[in-house]
Design a protein around this motif. Structure first.
Motif, PDB file in Angstrom:
ATOM      1  N   ARG A  38       0.792  -1.227   0.000  1.00  6.09           N
ATOM      2  CA  ARG A  38       0.000   0.000   0.000  1.00  6.09           C
ATOM      3  C   ARG A  38       0.826   1.278   0.000  1.00  6.09           C
ATOM      4  N   LEU A  39       2.147   1.165   0.139  1.00  2.00           N
ATOM      5  CA  LEU A  39       2.982   2.363   0.094  1.00  2.00           C
ATOM      6  C   LEU A  39       3.252   2.825  -1.335  1.00  2.00           C
ATOM      7  N   PHE A  40       2.781   2.061  -2.307  1.00  2.00           N
ATOM      8  CA  PHE A  40       2.977   2.430  -3.705  1.00  2.00           C
ATOM      9  C   PHE A  40       1.734   3.121  -4.262  1.00  2.00           C
ATOM     10  N   SER A  41       1.962   4.087  -5.143  1.00  2.00           N
ATOM     11  CA  SER A  41       0.894   4.625  -5.985  1.00  2.00           C
ATOM     12  C   SER A  41       1.031   3.954  -7.342  1.00  2.00           C
ATOM     13  N   ARG A  42      -0.079   3.568  -7.939  1.00  2.00           N
ATOM     14  CA  ARG A  42       0.031   2.846  -9.210  1.00  2.00           C
ATOM     15  C   ARG A  42      -1.213   3.056 -10.059  1.00  2.00           C
ATOM     16  N   ASN A  43      -0.982   3.006 -11.340  1.00  2.00           N
ATOM     17  CA  ASN A  43      -2.052   2.965 -12.330  1.00  2.00           C
ATOM     18  C   ASN A  43      -1.689   1.893 -13.335  1.00  2.00           C
ATOM     19  N   SER A  44      -2.687   1.166 -13.789  1.00  2.00           N
ATOM     20  CA  SER A  44      -2.398   0.005 -14.621  1.00  2.00           C
ATOM     21  C   SER A  44      -3.285  -0.045 -15.853  1.00  2.00           C
ATOM     22  N   SER A  45      -2.801  -0.764 -16.854  1.00  2.00           N
ATOM     23  CA  SER A  45      -3.612  -1.006 -18.043  1.00  2.00           C
ATOM     24  C   SER A  45      -4.840  -1.807 -17.627  1.00  2.00           C
ATOM     25  N   SER A  46      -5.984  -1.429 -18.140  1.00  2.00           N
ATOM     26  CA  SER A  46      -7.248  -2.014 -17.713  1.00  2.00           C
ATOM     27  C   SER A  46      -7.782  -3.007 -18.734  1.00  2.00           C
ATOM     28  N   SER A  47      -8.191  -4.168 -18.248  1.00  2.00           N
ATOM     29  CA  SER A  47      -8.823  -5.150 -19.130  1.00  2.00           C
ATOM     30  C   SER A  47     -10.085  -4.575 -19.763  1.00  2.00           C
TER      31      SER A  47
END
Length: 273
Positions: A38-47
Motif C-alpha cells: 500500500r505504500l505504492f501509488s500505481r495505475n495500470s492497463s485495464s482489461s
C-alpha cells in the motif's frame, strides 16, 4: 510484451527522501499480490479499456507463461520443479487452455458480449503495464525478492531492485515537482499545465497509449475529466519536494498533488510546501 522494469523518473528531496517512478510490465495473474503493497501509488492497463481484438492478438502472440513449473507439494511454495518432460507437457496444457479461452472470447464477441466481460476470460495469459511510484521500496524488495515469493513476482521484483540500484536520483530543492512523462519541450509550459499533462499521461496507461503520440490539449482535457469524475489515483504520481521527511499520503518527504487538489490548495492558488 516481456517483463519490463524501467525507472521513468528518480528524484531526491532535500530531506533525503527518494521518489522513484517505474514503468513495469509483468503477468496479470500476480497483479493482486503487488496491490498488497500500500505504500505504492500505481495505475495500470485495464482489461475493460482495451479492445477485445487487440487483447486476443496479444495473448495469441505473446501469452504469459509461468517462469517456474513447480511440482505439487504441501504449502504455498513449490521447492522443486517438474521434470523436463513434465514441464514441456505443462506448457502445452497451459497454451491449450489459452487457445480454448481465445475461442470462447471470440464466440462471446460474436453474440454481442462487452469487452469488460470478454477480456476477463483472457487474464491468466495477459501482461499488464503499470506506472508505479513510491518513496519506500525496502520492504517490497525484502519480501518479493525472497525465495518464498511467487516466481513471476520475484522475477519482476529482482528486475526492479536492479534498476533501482543502477539509477541515480536527481537531487532537487524544495518546491521542485516530480513530473513523470515530461519531455524537455513540455517544461516550457506553465507549471499548472505541466502538472495536468503529467497526471493525464500517468492515467493513459489504462489505455496503453502513454507512449504514443502526445497531444497537450487532449492531455489537459483528460485531466479535467479525471478531476470531475474523481478518478484521483493518477494525481498521486505527481508530487512536490518538501524540506522535511513528513509523510503525505503514502509518500514521505514529498507532498502529493492529489492531497493539494483535494484540500483545495491548488484550486485556491496556494503555494506548495
Amino acid at each position: 510484451m516481456p517483463y519490463r522494469a524501467d525507472v521513468l523518473l528518480d528524484s531526491l528531496s532535500p530531506a533525503g527522501c527518494r521518489l522513484t517512478t517505474f514503468v513495469l510490465t509483468y503477468p496479470r495473474f500476480v497483479h493482486a499480490e503487488l496491490l498488497t503493497h500500500r505504500l505504492f501509488s500505481r495505475n495500470s492497463s485495464s482489461s475493460r479499456a482495451i479492445p477485445v481484438k487487440k487483447l486476443i492478438e496479444q495473448v495469441a502472440e505473446e501469452a504469459v507463461v509461468p517462469v517456474w513449473w513447480g511440482k505439487n507439494q504441501p504449502g504455498m511454495q513449490a521447492r522443486e520443479e517438474l521434470g523436463l518432460t513434465e514441464q514441456e507437457e505443462a506448457r502445452r496444457i497451459w497454451l491449450s487452455a489459452r487457445d480454448q479461452a481465445v475461442a470462447a472470447a471470440r464466440r462471446l464477441v460474436e453474440i454481442g458480449g462487452h469487452k469488460q466481460i470478454v477480456n476477463r476470460m483472457l487474464e491468466p495469459w495477459m501482461w499488464i503495464t503499470v506506472i508505479l511510484s513510491g518513496t519506500t521500496y525496502e520492504n517490497f524488495f525484502a519480501l518479493r525478492c525472497h525465495g518464498d515469493a511467487q516466481p513471476e513476482l520475484r522475477t519482476l521484483a529482482e528486475m526492479m531492485r536492479e534498476a533501482y540500484a543502477a539509477s541515480t536520483p536527481e537531487a532537487v530543492p524544495a518546491g521542485t515537482w516530480h513530473l513523470p512523462f515530461m519531455r524537455d519541450d513540455d517544461r516550457r509550459l506553465p507549471l499548472d499545465v505541466q502538472r495536468k499533462i503529467a497526471v493525464a499521461r500517468c492515467a493513459r496507461v489504462s489505455y496503453l497509449t502513454h507512449f504514443g503520440k502526445r497531444d497537450i490539449e487532449k492531455d489537459v482535457d483528460l485531466y479535467e475529466r479525471l478531476l470531475v469524475d474523481r478518478h484521483m489515483s493518477p494525481f498521486e504520481h505527481v508530487a512536490v519536494a518538501s524540506l522535511e521527511p513528513i509523510p503525505d499520503g503514502n509518500f514521505v518527504g514529498w507532498k502529493q498533488y492529489r492531497s493539494l487538489v483535494e484540500s483545495g490548495q491548488v484550486a485556491l492558488g496556494a503555494g506548495a510546501p
